[in-house]
Design a protein around this motif. Structure first.
Motif, PDB file in Angstrom:
ATOM      1  N   GLY A  30      21.709 -83.929  37.041  1.00 62.12           N
ATOM      2  CA  GLY A  30      22.937 -83.143  36.911  1.00 62.12           C
ATOM      3  C   GLY A  30      22.680 -81.654  37.085  1.00 62.12           C
ATOM      4  O   GLY A  30      23.468 -80.947  37.729  1.00 62.12           O
ATOM      5  N   LEU A  31      21.578 -81.177  36.545  1.00 64.35           N
ATOM      6  CA  LEU A  31      21.211 -79.774  36.690  1.00 64.35           C
ATOM      7  C   LEU A  31      20.977 -79.422  38.151  1.00 64.35           C
ATOM      8  O   LEU A  31      21.492 -78.423  38.659  1.00 64.35           O
ATOM      9  CB  LEU A  31      19.953 -79.483  35.860  1.00 64.35           C
ATOM     10  N   VAL A  32      20.230 -80.264  38.851  1.00 63.16           N
ATOM     11  CA  VAL A  32      19.942 -80.021  40.270  1.00 63.16           C
ATOM     12  C   VAL A  32      21.237 -80.072  41.084  1.00 63.16           C
ATOM     13  O   VAL A  32      21.494 -79.193  41.909  1.00 63.16           O
ATOM     14  CB  VAL A  32      18.890 -81.027  40.801  1.00 63.16           C
ATOM     15  N   ARG A  33      22.060 -81.093  40.853  1.00 61.68           N
ATOM     16  CA  ARG A  33      23.318 -81.220  41.608  1.00 61.68           C
ATOM     17  C   ARG A  33      24.251 -80.035  41.351  1.00 61.68           C
ATOM     18  O   ARG A  33      24.921 -79.549  42.266  1.00 61.68           O
ATOM     19  CB  ARG A  33      24.030 -82.530  41.256  1.00 61.68           C
ATOM     20  N   GLY A  35      23.500 -77.013  40.770  1.00 58.16           N
ATOM     21  CA  GLY A  35      23.017 -75.816  41.446  1.00 58.16           C
ATOM     22  C   GLY A  35      23.099 -75.876  42.952  1.00 58.16           C
ATOM     23  O   GLY A  35      23.133 -74.841  43.628  1.00 58.16           O
ATOM     24  N   ARG A  36      23.133 -77.069  43.527  1.00 62.21           N
ATOM     25  CA  ARG A  36      23.089 -77.208  44.991  1.00 62.21           C
ATOM     26  C   ARG A  36      24.193 -76.463  45.738  1.00 62.21           C
ATOM     27  O   ARG A  36      23.930 -75.893  46.789  1.00 62.21           O
ATOM     28  CB  ARG A  36      23.096 -78.679  45.386  1.00 62.21           C
ATOM     29  N   PRO A  37      25.434 -76.442  45.252  1.00 59.85           N
ATOM     30  CA  PRO A  37      26.458 -75.705  46.010  1.00 59.85           C
ATOM     31  C   PRO A  37      26.143 -74.213  46.151  1.00 59.85           C
ATOM     32  O   PRO A  37      26.681 -73.548  47.022  1.00 59.85           O
ATOM     33  CB  PRO A  37      27.737 -75.915  45.189  1.00 59.85           C
ATOM     34  N   HIS A  38      25.268 -73.692  45.313  1.00 66.81           N
ATOM     35  CA  HIS A  38      24.934 -72.270  45.329  1.00 66.81           C
ATOM     36  C   HIS A  38      23.668 -71.979  46.133  1.00 66.81           C
ATOM     37  O   HIS A  38      23.300 -70.820  46.297  1.00 66.81           O
ATOM     38  CB  HIS A  38      24.756 -71.767  43.895  1.00 66.81           C
ATOM     39  N   ASP A  39      22.995 -73.034  46.613  1.00 65.98           N
ATOM     40  CA  ASP A  39      21.743 -72.855  47.347  1.00 65.98           C
ATOM     41  C   ASP A  39      21.957 -72.067  48.629  1.00 65.98           C
ATOM     42  O   ASP A  39      22.959 -72.252  49.327  1.00 65.98           O
ATOM     43  CB  ASP A  39      21.128 -74.215  47.728  1.00 65.98           C
ATOM     44  N   GLN A  40      20.992 -71.215  48.938  1.00 65.87           N
ATOM     45  CA  GLN A  40      21.010 -70.503  50.214  1.00 65.87           C
ATOM     46  C   GLN A  40      20.331 -71.330  51.299  1.00 65.87           C
ATOM     47  O   GLN A  40      20.668 -71.220  52.461  1.00 65.87           O
ATOM     48  CB  GLN A  40      20.301 -69.154  50.060  1.00 65.87           C
ATOM     49  N   ALA A 170      14.656 -87.166  50.767  1.00 67.78           N
ATOM     50  CA  ALA A 170      15.444 -85.962  50.513  1.00 67.78           C
ATOM     51  C   ALA A 170      15.288 -85.457  49.091  1.00 67.78           C
ATOM     52  O   ALA A 170      16.051 -84.647  48.630  1.00 67.78           O
ATOM     53  CB  ALA A 170      16.928 -86.241  50.798  1.00 67.78           C
ATOM     54  N   SER A 171      14.254 -85.911  48.390  1.00 63.81           N
ATOM     55  CA  SER A 171      14.058 -85.473  47.008  1.00 63.81           C
ATOM     56  C   SER A 171      13.916 -83.970  46.920  1.00 63.81           C
ATOM     57  O   SER A 171      13.260 -83.341  47.717  1.00 63.81           O
ATOM     58  CB  SER A 171      12.795 -86.122  46.432  1.00 63.81           C
ATOM     59  N   ALA A 172      14.529 -83.390  45.926  1.00 64.60           N
ATOM     60  CA  ALA A 172      14.407 -81.956  45.715  1.00 64.60           C
ATOM     61  C   ALA A 172      13.311 -81.643  44.725  1.00 64.60           C
ATOM     62  O   ALA A 172      13.159 -80.516  44.304  1.00 64.60           O
ATOM     63  CB  ALA A 172      15.745 -81.402  45.202  1.00 64.60           C
ATOM     64  N   PRO A 184      11.820 -78.282  41.274  1.00 64.95           N
ATOM     65  CA  PRO A 184      13.199 -77.924  41.479  1.00 64.95           C
ATOM     66  C   PRO A 184      13.750 -76.941  40.467  1.00 64.95           C
ATOM     67  O   PRO A 184      14.753 -76.323  40.697  1.00 64.95           O
ATOM     68  CB  PRO A 184      13.946 -79.250  41.393  1.00 64.95           C
ATOM     69  N   ILE A 185      13.073 -76.792  39.348  1.00 64.63           N
ATOM     70  CA  ILE A 185      13.595 -75.882  38.336  1.00 64.63           C
ATOM     71  C   ILE A 185      13.069 -74.475  38.559  1.00 64.63           C
ATOM     72  O   ILE A 185      13.816 -73.527  38.621  1.00 64.63           O
ATOM     73  CB  ILE A 185      13.276 -76.385  36.918  1.00 64.63           C
ATOM     74  N   SER A 186      11.758 -74.302  38.712  1.00 61.77           N
ATOM     75  CA  SER A 186      11.227 -72.960  38.897  1.00 61.77           C
ATOM     76  C   SER A 186      10.636 -72.746  40.264  1.00 61.77           C
ATOM     77  O   SER A 186      10.291 -71.633  40.622  1.00 61.77           O
ATOM     78  CB  SER A 186      10.175 -72.642  37.834  1.00 61.77           C
ATOM     79  N   GLY A 187      10.480 -73.803  41.039  1.00 58.36           N
ATOM     80  CA  GLY A 187       9.870 -73.664  42.350  1.00 58.36           C
ATOM     81  C   GLY A 187      10.913 -73.880  43.414  1.00 58.36           C
ATOM     82  O   GLY A 187      11.764 -73.031  43.660  1.00 58.36           O
ATOM     83  N   ALA A 188      10.879 -75.016  44.048  1.00 56.82           N
ATOM     84  CA  ALA A 188      11.786 -75.284  45.142  1.00 56.82           C
ATOM     85  C   ALA A 188      13.238 -75.272  44.701  1.00 56.82           C
ATOM     86  O   ALA A 188      14.102 -74.924  45.476  1.00 56.82           O
ATOM     87  CB  ALA A 188      11.468 -76.645  45.797  1.00 56.82           C
ATOM     88  N   TRP A 189      13.511 -75.653  43.497  1.00 58.49           N
ATOM     89  CA  TRP A 189      14.874 -75.517  42.997  1.00 58.49           C
ATOM     90  C   TRP A 189      14.889 -74.275  42.195  1.00 58.49           C
ATOM     91  O   TRP A 189      15.217 -73.770  41.393  1.00 58.49           O
ATOM     92  CB  TRP A 189      15.285 -76.725  42.158  1.00 58.49           C
TER      93      TRP A 189
END
Length: 189
Positions: A30-33, A35-40, A170-172, A184-189
């Motif tokens: 849920g946290l990753v999802r 944030g995704r709309p805000h990804d650059q 497609a794992s983040a 995904p929290i502090s690195g790729a996400w």
């Protein structure tokens, strides 16, 4: 400003590992999802740029192996990133048939801007939704998440996790198997 919602009541009984795992997976997903709309950057290119930034130059085959995807899948992403000016391909020192991929200044700027945006988004959400004691509790839990990620990185039986709606091409999750690298929290996400 923190929401006035009360802190969750401390558990008095030991939760079953499967129940806790399901809740943890759902919370992180849920946290990753959210944030995704805000990804650059899209998740897969962001992960590739992140890996090259953190681990240094790699071949397409090494990138594919690190993400558990087919060489052809990674080659398509590498081509897009190269055409966008984020990567350069140079000669491999030991094998002339291979190319070593390196981040360009533009690629480094792109991943750093993406990280800053994601960290800022999370910081604002933490400030808005958690009070000081809850943020302290979360900070104390981060080493536990690192230990879980490290254990997952040493687990040979990844098929069950993937079959349960977890990782895939497609794992983040990035490279979240190393302590201190929350992917995904502090690195790729």
């Amino acid at each position: 400003m923190a929401h006035p919602s009360p802190s969750p009541e401390p558990r008095t009984e030991q939760p079953a590992a499967e129940h806790l795992a399901a809740e943890l997976r759902a919370a992180i997903s849920g946290l990753v999802r959210a944030g995704r709309p805000h990804d650059q950057l899209a998740p897969i290119p962001a992960t590739v740029l992140d890996l090259l930034d953190r681990q240094g130059p790699m071949t397409t085959a090494e990138l594919a192996a690190s993400r558990g995807v087919r060489h052809q899948t990674m080659a398509a992403t590498v081509k897009e990133l190269t055409e966008a000016g984020h990567l350069t391909a140079g000669p491999h020192p030991d094998d002339a048939r291979k190319k070593v991929l390196t981040l360009t200044a533009q690629g480094r700027n792109a991943i750093e801007a993406d990280r800053r945006q994601r960290v800022g988004l999370l910081a604002r959400a933490l400030t808005a939704s958690l009070d000081e004691s809850e943020r302290l509790l979360l900070a104390r839990a981060l080493p536990l998440l690192d230990r879980i990620a490290a254990e997952l990185g040493t687990t040979d039986d990844v098929g069950d996790a993937e079959g349960a709606g977890g990782a895939g091409e497609a794992s983040a999750a990035g490279s979240a198997g190393r302590p201190g690298d929350r992917g995904p929290i502090s690195g790729a996400w």
